[in-house]
Design a protein around this motif. Structure first.
Motif, PDB file in Angstrom:
ATOM      1  N   LEU A 137     -97.452  -2.104 -10.108  1.00 47.25           N
ATOM      2  CA  LEU A 137     -96.875  -1.139 -11.041  1.00 47.25           C
ATOM      3  C   LEU A 137     -95.393  -1.400 -11.294  1.00 47.25           C
ATOM      4  O   LEU A 137     -94.825  -0.883 -12.249  1.00 47.25           O
ATOM      5  N   ASP A 138     -94.770  -2.209 -10.434  1.00 48.17           N
ATOM      6  CA  ASP A 138     -93.334  -2.476 -10.562  1.00 48.17           C
ATOM      7  C   ASP A 138     -93.021  -3.822 -11.205  1.00 48.17           C
ATOM      8  O   ASP A 138     -91.985  -3.978 -11.848  1.00 48.17           O
ATOM      9  N   GLU A 146     -94.477  -7.907 -12.876  1.00 46.93           N
ATOM     10  CA  GLU A 146     -95.256  -8.499 -13.954  1.00 46.93           C
ATOM     11  C   GLU A 146     -96.354  -9.358 -13.332  1.00 46.93           C
ATOM     12  O   GLU A 146     -96.105 -10.501 -12.930  1.00 46.93           O
ATOM     13  N   ALA A 156     -98.764  -3.640 -15.043  1.00 43.02           N
ATOM     14  CA  ALA A 156     -97.794  -2.543 -15.065  1.00 43.02           C
ATOM     15  C   ALA A 156     -97.636  -1.980 -16.469  1.00 43.02           C
ATOM     16  O   ALA A 156     -97.585  -0.764 -16.667  1.00 43.02           O
ATOM     17  N   ARG A 157     -97.566  -2.847 -17.468  1.00 48.74           N
ATOM     18  CA  ARG A 157     -97.390  -2.374 -18.844  1.00 48.74           C
ATOM     19  C   ARG A 157     -98.641  -1.663 -19.350  1.00 48.74           C
ATOM     20  O   ARG A 157     -98.555  -0.685 -20.094  1.00 48.74           O
ATOM     21  N   ALA A 213    -100.638   0.037 -17.451  1.00 46.20           N
ATOM     22  CA  ALA A 213    -100.647   1.336 -16.773  1.00 46.20           C
ATOM     23  C   ALA A 213     -99.644   2.294 -17.407  1.00 46.20           C
ATOM     24  O   ALA A 213     -99.882   3.507 -17.443  1.00 46.20           O
ATOM     25  N   GLU A 214     -98.525   1.765 -17.915  1.00 46.46           N
ATOM     26  CA  GLU A 214     -97.544   2.621 -18.600  1.00 46.46           C
ATOM     27  C   GLU A 214     -98.132   3.209 -19.876  1.00 46.46           C
ATOM     28  O   GLU A 214     -97.835   4.349 -20.248  1.00 46.46           O
ATOM     29  N   ALA A 215     -98.975   2.430 -20.554  1.00 48.53           N
ATOM     30  CA  ALA A 215     -99.532   2.865 -21.840  1.00 48.53           C
ATOM     31  C   ALA A 215    -100.817   3.670 -21.690  1.00 48.53           C
ATOM     32  O   ALA A 215    -101.176   4.435 -22.588  1.00 48.53           O
ATOM     33  N   GLU A 216    -101.540   3.479 -20.579  1.00 48.58           N
ATOM     34  CA  GLU A 216    -102.847   4.109 -20.403  1.00 48.58           C
ATOM     35  C   GLU A 216    -102.862   4.953 -19.128  1.00 48.58           C
ATOM     36  O   GLU A 216    -102.886   4.419 -18.017  1.00 48.58           O
ATOM     37  N   ALA A 217    -102.863   6.260 -19.299  1.00 52.42           N
ATOM     38  CA  ALA A 217    -102.823   7.164 -18.148  1.00 52.42           C
ATOM     39  C   ALA A 217    -104.038   7.001 -17.246  1.00 52.42           C
ATOM     40  O   ALA A 217    -103.934   7.145 -16.018  1.00 52.42           O
ATOM     41  N   ALA A 239    -103.309   4.112 -14.919  1.00 49.71           N
ATOM     42  CA  ALA A 239    -102.298   4.509 -13.942  1.00 49.71           C
ATOM     43  C   ALA A 239    -102.924   5.385 -12.858  1.00 49.71           C
ATOM     44  O   ALA A 239    -102.635   5.222 -11.666  1.00 49.71           O
ATOM     45  N   ARG A 276    -103.327   4.509  -8.726  1.00 50.85           N
ATOM     46  CA  ARG A 276    -102.580   5.360  -7.782  1.00 50.85           C
ATOM     47  C   ARG A 276    -103.493   6.186  -6.884  1.00 50.85           C
ATOM     48  O   ARG A 276    -103.003   7.001  -6.102  1.00 50.85           O
TER      49      ARG A 276
END
Length: 313
Positions: free
Chosen positions: A11-12, A14, A110-111, A113-117, A120, A124
């Motif tokens: 998640l942090d 690339e 990571a990207r 997960a940022e765009a798709e809840a 993510a 998690r």
């Protein structure tokens, strides 16, 4: 890095996929020894049935019985084994993957997960094993991914390899997103099962509005009694199944009238209504005008109008 899905680094940083194994396998009666590997594994049951045992601790085991169209995801380093019981057989598609540093045209995990809840949430909420039913969406992606991996492996270096890498990354991204959505639906169904049935009924309507559909057919598709489906559908959407279907058909008709050159007389057939007279009555009811009036009222884009005259070149 290790092959687990549940690492903060994913998640942090690339990162993209690294595949260790991918194969089809026909299993006859067989008991596998417990084993584990430093990769996430997806076991997809194409046909038949089997048992997967997962060791949760030294003294605790969990036993999952899988049938056609189900998959199990196993986190890295989780001891597990396959059992195909006497008198049965099964066919599987297996994919084992980890992660590696990546930078390119395909979005990193990571990207995504940022765009798709949903994704993510999946990353998690760690699990050792997860069984999911699949309406064949995941299977289609898995098949395409394995085929691409096979072809990519024999393409060698150069432009073919680059194209293969992009497609593999895109298919893996779709795989993760579809798994995450299935997981979210599973959680929602455990809390509000009626909502899942309504969603499946809506999906069926969107995929079959172009033909004659009866309520009993929709109910059979989602494995419910027609009367019960009718009640929960109206409670969740505020519409009956028939009204929702008619509304959907009229929206599709408006789109075709406004954005295509299909003759007005043929639009009814495109939206699953056999009677043109009935189509006209429904269209007027939902839009306040006839199909001809609706088309004439629009300034529709014409492809021929947009083409430059070759004589002007």
């Amino acid at each position: 890095m290790n092959g687990s899905l549940f690492q903060q680094a994913l998640l942090d940083g690339e990162y993209g996929p690294h595949f260790f194994a991918y194969y089809y396998k026909q299993w006859n009666p067989y008991t596998m020894a417990y084993h584990q590997h430093n990769s996430t594994e997806i076991m997809y049951l194409i046909s038949g049935s089997c048992v997967v045992e997962v060791r949760q601790s030294q003294k605790e085991e969990e036993r999952f019985r899988l049938k056609r169209g189900e998959l199990i995801m196993l986190d890295a380093n989780v001891p597990h084994r396959l059992i195909v019981e006497e008198g049965t057989s099964c066919r599987m598609l297996n994919v084992e993957f980890g992660f590696t540093a990546a930078a390119g045209t395909v979005p990193s995990i990571a990207r995504l997960a940022e765009a798709e809840a949903d994704l993510a949430g999946l990353l998690r909420e760690p699990f050792r094993s997860l069984v999911l039913p699949d309406p064949e969406e995941v299977f289609h992606v898995l098949k395409s991914l394995v085929l691409e991996l096979d072809q990519h492996g024999v393409e060698g270096e150069g432009q073919g390899k680059e194209r293969g890498s992009i497609m593999i990354g895109l298919l893996f991204s779709e795989l993760l997103l579809r798994l995450a959505r299935l997981r979210r639906e599973q959680l929602e169904a455990s809390q509000q099962p009626a909502q899942l049935y309504v969603r499946r009924a809506v999906e069926f309507l969107h995929q079959n509005y172009d033909r004659s559909i009866q309520v009993k057919e929709i109910a059979a598709e989602v494995s419910l009694h027609p009367g019960y489906l009718h009640r929960i559908f109206r409670a969740h959407t505020g519409r009956t199944l028939t009204d929702y279907l008619n509304m959907l058909r009229m929206e599709k008709a408006r789109m075709l009238l406004g954005q295509s050159e299909i003759p007005v007389a043929e639009i009814a057939d495109y939206v699953g209504i056999s009677s043109r007279q009935y189509f006209h009555l429904l269209f007027r009811k939902y839009t306040g005008c006839t199909p001809v009036e609706y088309r004439n009222s629009l300034e529709r884009f014409s492809w021929s109008d947009a083409q430059p005259d070759i004589r002007d070149r």
